[in-house]
Design an enzyme around this catalytic site. Sequence first.
Site: not given
Length: 294
Positions: A16, A100, A196, A102, A148
């Site tokens: 990512e 968490r 995403d 991102n 995201n």
Amino acid sequence: MTSVTMLTTDRHVLAEGPAWDTATATVSWIDIEAGRVFVGRLDSDDRVEVIRTLDFDERVGCAFRLGNAQFLVALERRLALVDALGNVTTSRELLPEGRRFNDGVIDPAGRLIVGGLSMTGDHSGNVLLRLEHDGAITTLDDDLGLSNGLGFSPDGATLYSIDSTANVVYARSYDYESGEAGARREFARIDDATPDGLAVDAEGGLWVALWGGSGIRHLDALGHPHGDIELDVPHVTSLAFVGSSLNRALVTTASRDLSPAEVERHPGAGMLFLVDLPVAGQPAHRWRPVALPQ
């Protein structure tokens, strides 16, 4: 036909956060599940040479190069500063247990914006936070399913954000000088895959990575789709414009949630790709350092 090149790297579980640092002509990316940040150089033969890694004993949500080999990193529930020697200074925990950090972005004024997700299956009440110049935390959203991809329009006046569980790309007005952010509105809905990460080009178009969609979708500045770039991998996670002309995309993918047979059918799963694009991107904004919240 768009040129797509798979780069030679180790296979990642959940690659990512690709980024291009103009000052050093380096790329960086992360493997969330491995808790690792990579720094590399692209060569003329479309290869990437890893020149540095940062390893953590927890997941990493995003990372930003600051110059002089320093990094700002979102760990699971804390922010961290890493100096050139690898020394780590962390903030207090900014998210509750079971959640968490991102994806993140730096706004045109140098503030960090970073979102969160749930690791317990309760996809509600997730946040989009901003770290202010005085070290305070502002909550931009507190009702997201899975925060995201993030990006800004070329003039910095629109903030784009993705909620993956809602399958929506949102847009909102954004005054980066005052920090005032407007209400989010639906910019585009993607129902045939899970949106995403994203990147915004110099003309205001969006390029959205498709988890479960085997590609990247191009949206114009009005949110209208203009076709997909296909990759032979199930899960495309994010992309960033890279190179001296910012006319190529470094694309990250994942091998997570795939069986050994599926990985064998899709050997590019978890690898990095370079994609030539017909439009240039925007230089990334650099974080303006502040003391981390304690």
